[in-house]
Scaffold this motif. Structure first.
Motif, mmCIF file in Angstrom:
data_model
loop_
_atom_site.group_PDB
_atom_site.id
_atom_site.type_symbol
_atom_site.label_atom_id
_atom_site.label_comp_id
_atom_site.label_asym_id
_atom_site.label_seq_id
_atom_site.Cartn_x
_atom_site.Cartn_y
_atom_site.Cartn_z
ATOM 1 N N HIS A 132 1.133 -1.514 -0.177
ATOM 2 C CA HIS A 132 -0.085 0.377 -0.005
ATOM 3 C C HIS A 132 1.231 1.010 -0.045
ATOM 4 O O HIS A 132 0.794 2.389 -0.585
ATOM 5 C CB HIS A 132 -1.245 0.537 1.515
ATOM 6 C CG HIS A 132 -1.964 -0.812 1.745
ATOM 7 N ND1 HIS A 132 -2.849 -1.222 0.189
ATOM 8 C CD2 HIS A 132 -2.431 -2.058 2.410
ATOM 9 C CE1 HIS A 132 -3.819 -1.807 0.134
ATOM 10 N NE2 HIS A 132 -3.097 -2.647 1.906
ATOM 11 N N SER A 133 1.889 1.786 0.577
ATOM 12 C CA SER A 133 2.584 2.114 0.494
ATOM 13 C C SER A 133 3.640 3.120 -0.545
ATOM 14 O O SER A 133 3.318 4.206 -0.656
ATOM 15 C CB SER A 133 4.013 2.211 2.019
ATOM 16 O OG SER A 133 4.794 3.237 2.302
ATOM 17 N N ARG A 134 3.939 1.890 -1.443
ATOM 18 C CA ARG A 134 4.356 1.523 -2.751
ATOM 19 C C ARG A 134 3.374 2.248 -3.455
ATOM 20 O O ARG A 134 3.519 3.168 -4.425
ATOM 21 C CB ARG A 134 5.223 -0.042 -3.366
ATOM 22 C CG ARG A 134 5.967 0.167 -4.108
ATOM 23 C CD ARG A 134 6.442 -1.068 -5.018
ATOM 24 N NE ARG A 134 4.764 -1.572 -5.159
ATOM 25 C CZ ARG A 134 5.090 -3.386 -5.388
ATOM 26 N NH1 ARG A 134 5.654 -3.917 -4.546
ATOM 27 N NH2 ARG A 134 3.994 -3.863 -5.034
ATOM 28 N N ASP A 135 1.967 1.766 -3.809
ATOM 29 C CA ASP A 135 0.738 2.157 -4.248
ATOM 30 C C ASP A 135 1.221 4.034 -3.845
ATOM 31 O O ASP A 135 0.556 4.651 -4.820
ATOM 32 C CB ASP A 135 -0.471 1.691 -4.379
ATOM 33 C CG ASP A 135 0.228 -0.033 -5.280
ATOM 34 O OD1 ASP A 135 0.819 0.258 -5.795
ATOM 35 O OD2 ASP A 135 -0.826 -0.915 -4.497
ATOM 36 N N ILE A 136 0.853 3.959 -3.422
ATOM 37 C CA ILE A 136 0.557 5.614 -2.265
ATOM 38 C C ILE A 136 1.588 6.602 -3.322
ATOM 39 O O ILE A 136 1.159 7.890 -3.455
ATOM 40 C CB ILE A 136 0.106 5.689 -1.225
ATOM 41 C CG1 ILE A 136 -1.273 5.033 -0.297
ATOM 42 C CG2 ILE A 136 0.293 7.789 -0.842
ATOM 43 C CD1 ILE A 136 -1.521 5.119 1.376
ATOM 44 N N LYS A 137 2.943 5.869 -3.159
ATOM 45 C CA LYS A 137 3.714 6.923 -2.897
ATOM 46 C C LYS A 137 4.020 7.065 -4.813
ATOM 47 O O LYS A 137 3.964 7.981 -5.212
ATOM 48 C CB LYS A 137 5.190 6.385 -3.016
ATOM 49 C CG LYS A 137 6.188 6.878 -3.363
ATOM 50 C CD LYS A 137 7.559 6.478 -2.222
ATOM 51 C CE LYS A 137 9.469 7.122 -3.097
ATOM 52 N NZ LYS A 137 10.209 6.577 -2.080
ATOM 53 N N ARG A 138 3.883 6.113 -5.628
ATOM 54 C CA ARG A 138 3.802 5.595 -6.895
ATOM 55 C C ARG A 138 2.718 6.797 -7.885
ATOM 56 O O ARG A 138 2.726 7.270 -9.208
ATOM 57 C CB ARG A 138 4.019 4.216 -7.316
ATOM 58 C CG ARG A 138 3.813 4.616 -9.123
ATOM 59 C CD ARG A 138 4.187 2.779 -9.494
ATOM 60 N NE ARG A 138 2.611 1.766 -8.814
ATOM 61 C CZ ARG A 138 2.829 0.441 -8.287
ATOM 62 N NH1 ARG A 138 4.082 0.328 -8.637
ATOM 63 N NH2 ARG A 138 1.948 -0.185 -7.718
ATOM 64 N N GLN A 139 1.538 6.404 -7.078
ATOM 65 C CA GLN A 139 -0.321 6.380 -8.020
ATOM 66 C C GLN A 139 0.156 8.207 -6.701
ATOM 67 O O GLN A 139 -1.152 9.001 -7.274
ATOM 68 C CB GLN A 139 -1.201 6.207 -7.617
ATOM 69 C CG GLN A 139 -0.986 4.654 -7.797
ATOM 70 C CD GLN A 139 -1.553 3.426 -7.474
ATOM 71 O OE1 GLN A 139 -2.516 3.689 -6.813
ATOM 72 N NE2 GLN A 139 -1.318 2.025 -7.635
ATOM 73 N N ARG A 140 0.644 8.668 -6.343
ATOM 74 C CA ARG A 140 0.061 9.782 -5.933
ATOM 75 C C ARG A 140 -1.027 9.920 -5.177
ATOM 76 O O ARG A 140 -1.792 11.719 -5.255
ATOM 77 C CB ARG A 140 1.166 11.186 -6.527
ATOM 78 C CG ARG A 140 2.950 10.575 -6.734
ATOM 79 C CD ARG A 140 2.729 12.109 -7.874
ATOM 80 N NE ARG A 140 2.642 13.089 -7.320
ATOM 81 C CZ ARG A 140 3.708 13.567 -5.840
ATOM 82 N NH1 ARG A 140 4.159 13.049 -6.001
ATOM 83 N NH2 ARG A 140 3.827 14.873 -6.038
ATOM 84 N N THR A 141 -1.851 9.441 -4.944
ATOM 85 C CA THR A 141 -3.242 9.192 -4.371
ATOM 86 C C THR A 141 -3.636 8.362 -2.852
ATOM 87 O O THR A 141 -2.706 6.984 -2.594
ATOM 88 C CB THR A 141 -4.037 8.424 -5.298
ATOM 89 O OG1 THR A 141 -5.386 8.643 -4.448
ATOM 90 C CG2 THR A 141 -4.308 7.813 -6.065
ATOM 91 N N PHE A 142 -4.270 8.785 -1.733
ATOM 92 C CA PHE A 142 -4.902 7.791 -0.933
ATOM 93 C C PHE A 142 -5.595 6.606 -0.942
ATOM 94 O O PHE A 142 -5.675 6.310 -0.040
ATOM 95 C CB PHE A 142 -4.578 8.947 0.410
ATOM 96 C CG PHE A 142 -4.264 9.217 0.701
ATOM 97 C CD1 PHE A 142 -3.405 9.182 1.740
ATOM 98 C CD2 PHE A 142 -3.382 10.124 0.830
ATOM 99 C CE1 PHE A 142 -1.399 9.396 2.546
ATOM 100 C CE2 PHE A 142 -2.166 11.246 0.893
ATOM 101 C CZ PHE A 142 -1.584 10.806 1.773
ATOM 102 N N GLU A 143 -6.163 6.770 -2.367
ATOM 103 C CA GLU A 143 -7.236 5.369 -2.709
ATOM 104 C C GLU A 143 -6.962 4.594 -2.194
ATOM 105 O O GLU A 143 -5.396 4.141 -2.290
ATOM 106 C CB GLU A 143 -7.887 5.736 -3.958
ATOM 107 C CG GLU A 143 -8.230 6.915 -4.544
ATOM 108 C CD GLU A 143 -8.779 7.050 -6.010
ATOM 109 O OE1 GLU A 143 -8.282 6.065 -6.882
ATOM 110 O OE2 GLU A 143 -9.158 8.303 -6.497
#
Length: 204
Positions: A132-143
């Motif tokens: 989740h942390s990687r996705d948030i950083k990569r996608q720049r969203t908290f979805e």
């Protein structure tokens, strides 16, 4: 009647001294031991090995120099080393055992915070926190990410070796209803049973 105090030295990295020996520990040491020189580093004691001559005990930690024949020849009165860190393998030689010098270590105390850290990593990993942390950083969203971790309940946790850290970790894992498997060719089955651990091969 005044009791003669033991002669002692501190030998370790300066940063280790600051981290290991606090006010309470130093007060207790000073009740029984005459620390007759400033704190020595591995480098300073090699430059002035004559300082070892009177030492009956050494207090150490990360940075203890190898206790080889040359070191011990300069420390004829040495009876014990109190090592305030974990493994002593890197500085112990056969000459130490030949002299029957007592060695203590803080490996059991050090195991506690390491096991606590490992427990935290296991919980976070089983909840896919790093994904989740990687996705948030990569996608720049908290979805919310589509990846869902299973959590602790019913999961299997594998440990490589069952040393002091892992044994303490087994106790910390006990309330979480997980299956713990481990590889350790040196541990006896009775000890594994006591820890509620299923032994397996390294491949498994």
């Amino acid at each position: 009647m005044t009791t003669k105090r033991i002669k002692g030295l501190f030998i370790l990295h300066k940063t280790a001294y600051d981290r290991i020996y606090g006010e309470r520990e130093l007060s207790e040491i000073n009740r029984y031991v005459d620390i007759y020189a400033p704190v020595q580093t591995p480098e300073s004691i090699m430059e002035n090995p004559a300082l070892l001559n009177d030492a009956e005990v050494i207090f150490s930690g990360w940075g203890m120099p190898a206790m080889d024949k040359e070191f011990l020849d300069n420390a004829p009165n040495l009876k014990a080393v109190f090592y305030g860190s974990g493994t002593v393998k890197y500085f112990i030689t056969d000459d130490v055992w030949d002299r029957d010098i007592k060695i203590t270590s803080a490996f059991a105390a050090n195991a506690i915070p390491v096991a606590e850290f490992a427990l935290g990593q296991i919980i976070l990993s089983l909840k896919s926190v790093w994904h989740h942390s990687r996705d948030i950083k990569r996608q720049r969203t908290f979805e919310r990410s589509r990846c869902f971790g299973p959590g602790m309940y019913g999961s299997t946790v594998g440990l490589i070796s069952l040393g002091m850290i892992a044994q303490h970790l087994c106790g910390l894992l006990a309330p979480f209803n997980v299956k713990v498997i481990a590889y350790d060719p040196y541990i006896e089955q009775a000890a594994a049973d006591r820890l509620n651990v299923e032994m397996c091969s390294l491949d498994d």
